[in-house]
Design a protein around this motif. Structure first.
Motif, short mmCIF file in Angstrom:
data_model
loop_
_atom_site.label_atom_id
_atom_site.label_comp_id
_atom_site.label_asym_id
_atom_site.label_seq_id
_atom_site.Cartn_x
_atom_site.Cartn_y
_atom_site.Cartn_z
N VAL A 45 -18.81 5.54 -4.55
CA VAL A 45 -19.10 5.28 -3.20
C VAL A 45 -18.63 6.53 -2.25
O VAL A 45 -19.22 7.08 -1.50
CB VAL A 45 -18.34 4.00 -2.38
N ALA A 46 -17.40 7.27 -2.81
CA ALA A 46 -16.93 8.17 -2.07
C ALA A 46 -18.05 9.46 -1.97
O ALA A 46 -18.16 10.16 -0.92
CB ALA A 46 -15.35 8.63 -2.40
N MET A 53 -20.68 -0.09 3.11
CA MET A 53 -20.51 -1.54 3.38
C MET A 53 -21.75 -2.34 2.58
O MET A 53 -21.69 -3.48 1.98
CB MET A 53 -20.73 -1.89 4.77
N LEU A 54 -22.96 -1.63 2.46
CA LEU A 54 -24.18 -2.36 1.65
C LEU A 54 -23.84 -2.27 0.20
O LEU A 54 -24.11 -3.19 -0.48
CB LEU A 54 -25.53 -1.71 2.08
N THR A 55 -22.97 -1.18 -0.26
CA THR A 55 -22.77 -0.98 -1.65
C THR A 55 -21.71 -2.22 -2.20
O THR A 55 -21.76 -2.61 -3.17
CB THR A 55 -22.07 0.42 -1.81
N ASP A 61 -20.69 -8.95 -4.49
CA ASP A 61 -20.99 -10.47 -4.04
C ASP A 61 -22.33 -10.36 -4.07
O ASP A 61 -23.12 -10.65 -2.85
CB ASP A 61 -20.40 -10.67 -2.52
N PRO A 62 -23.12 -10.23 -5.48
CA PRO A 62 -24.61 -10.36 -5.48
C PRO A 62 -25.18 -11.74 -5.01
O PRO A 62 -26.21 -12.07 -4.42
CB PRO A 62 -24.70 -10.07 -6.72
N ARG A 74 -21.51 -2.13 10.24
CA ARG A 74 -20.13 -1.55 10.44
C ARG A 74 -18.95 -2.55 10.32
O ARG A 74 -17.77 -2.30 10.14
CB ARG A 74 -19.80 -0.86 12.01
N LYS A 75 -18.99 -3.96 10.26
CA LYS A 75 -18.12 -4.87 10.37
C LYS A 75 -18.34 -5.67 9.07
O LYS A 75 -19.37 -6.12 8.69
CB LYS A 75 -17.97 -5.83 11.38
N LEU A 76 -17.28 -5.65 8.00
CA LEU A 76 -17.57 -6.63 6.95
C LEU A 76 -16.53 -8.02 7.04
O LEU A 76 -15.17 -7.64 7.05
CB LEU A 76 -17.36 -6.08 5.65
#
Length: 148
Positions: A45-46, A53-55, A61-62, A74-76
């Motif tokens: 991811v980095a 967030m989508l990753t 949590d598929p 922007r908020k999870l």
């Protein structure tokens, strides 16, 4: 009289063409067969241009049981598994979220050591803020916000 046998010389062009073709096929196919798809893994991811967030949702949590995105990704909101909650993320999926977003270990340790009497606490690391509560009955619940 002597008879001359006429032998026809074959052109080496056909053999050169076949050799080049075999080398080209080997260069393309052999690495694919040896790697067997291992080289197709997504970048961390980095280093990735993908939305972190989508990753997290796709990777951790598929089944979509404990993560919810809002505010233009922007908020999870993370709903942890507790004794009285049927749905929610178990510890392995929660660890996946924290590692994927590169949350510092000291912050995750603080979250897990929080007790209900501590109420809602907050923390941050580069690019993110987080608020959380931790109750054995309700589970560890987080709200992670991407900043910047």
């Amino acid at each position: 009289m002597t008879q001359h046998r006429h032998t026809r010389k074959r052109s080496p062009i056909l053999w050169v063409f076949l050799a080049v073709l075999i080398v080209a096929v080997g260069v393309v196919l052999v690495p694919k067969m040896l790697l067997n798809g291992e080289g197709d893994d997504p970048a961390p991811v980095a280093a990735s241009e993908a939305d972190p967030m989508l990753t997290v949702i796709d990777k951790c949590d598929p089944a979509k049981q404990g993560l919810k995105l809002s505010d233009k990704n922007r908020k999870l909101t993370v709903d942890g598994y507790g004794k009285t909650t049927i749905a929610g993320l178990h510890e392995q999926a929660m660890t996946c979220v924290m590692e994927t977003l590169q949350m510092p270990g000291a912050l995750t340790d603080r979250m897990y050591s929080t007790v209900p009497d501590d109420g809602r606490l907050a923390g941050e690391w580069p690019g993110y803020t987080v608020t959380w509560t931790n109750d054995p009955e309700e589970g560890l619940d987080l709200t992670i916000t991407r900043i910047g």
